[in-house]
Design an enzyme around this catalytic site. Structure first.
Site, mmCIF file in Angstrom:
data_model
loop_
_atom_site.group_PDB
_atom_site.id
_atom_site.type_symbol
_atom_site.label_atom_id
_atom_site.label_comp_id
_atom_site.label_asym_id
_atom_site.label_seq_id
_atom_site.Cartn_x
_atom_site.Cartn_y
_atom_site.Cartn_z
ATOM 1 C CG ASP A 185 -0.379 0.072 2.530
ATOM 2 O OD1 ASP A 185 0.710 0.668 2.654
ATOM 3 O OD2 ASP A 185 -0.982 -0.430 3.497
ATOM 4 C CG LEU A 186 0.353 6.215 -0.596
ATOM 5 C CD1 LEU A 186 0.843 6.353 -2.027
ATOM 6 C CD2 LEU A 186 -0.749 7.235 -0.311
#
Length: 233
Positions: free
Chosen positions: A106-107
């Site tokens: 994820d980011l």
């Protein structure tokens, strides 16, 4: 070729428009080579990386690509994104548009991301049945206790999806740092598991996938091709 695997006679027929009966005669006359060798068997299976030539003319010569990338925080594991830089944007290769991501991060997670154009290789790595471990270093807001080890090892039930996670391994490095090995990839799984203890994750970094370990010489944003040994792992 619509399918990535096909019989040799069908593959040549689709590529050239030649009737399959004529293709069989071509094979009998030694006009077709597969991976540099004369082909005689019409039932031979070729895939997207098989080299095929007819009368010396190359019909297919694709090469598989396997890369590791040190993903920085703030980069998305996607091929295209309107708001953020993607892992593909970080790669300087002519074939980068053909690559797909093997196990997304994820980011706000950094670390090892694998990319390839070989779907069978990536499927073997990510299939839960093969139980390939993914190792993460986790930084936590609150102190850890021995209870975390046993709870991760039992697996945790997530009521929203009605699933129980596979047992995970947790090693306490210091009061606020743990090494966690997962054998699956549920949505925000590590953050949610620590959420059971009301202990926010403030840093998450993937160290390895199976026996493929992030190269310490790669700075965030850098990538390199995997070695033959790493590919076989």
């Amino acid at each position: 070729m619509e399918s990535k695997r096909a019989r040799l006679d069908r593959f040549i027929s689709v590529k050239t428009g030649i009737n399959r009966k004529h293709v069989r005669l071509m094979l009998a006359k030694g006009r077709v080579k597969v991976d540099g060798e004369l082909a005689r068997d019409i039932d031979q299976i070729v895939d997207e990386f098989t080299h095929v030539s007819l009368d010396g003319r190359i019909l297919q010569a694709n090469e598989p690509s396997y890369l590791m990338l040190h993903k920085p925080v703030g980069v998305v594991s996607a091929t295209v994104d309107d708001k953020h830089k993607t892992v593909i944007d970080l790669i300087d290769r002519e074939d980068k548009e053909s690559l797909h991501i093997v196990g997304r991060l994820d980011l706000n997670t950094s670390g090892l991301v694998l990319l390839t154009n070989d779907g069978r290789w990536s499927k073997r790595l990510m299939d839960p049945e093969h139980k390939v471990g993914k190792l993460y270093r986790v930084q936590l807001k609150n102190p850890l206790t021995e209870e975390y080890i046993s709870e991760f090892a039992k697996g945790m039930y997530f009521e929203f999806e009605d699933i129980t996670t596979l047992p995970a391994q947790l090693e306490i490095v210091d009061n606020h740092t743990a090494l966690v090995t997962l054998y699956e990839g549920r949505y925000h799984q590590i953050k949610r598991m620590f959420g059971r203890f009301r202990n926010p994750v403030i840093g998450l970094h993937r160290i390895s996938v199976g026996n493929i370990v992030l190269d310490n010489s790669l700075k965030p944003g850098e990538s390199r091709a995997l070695t033959r040994e790493e590919i076989s792992l």
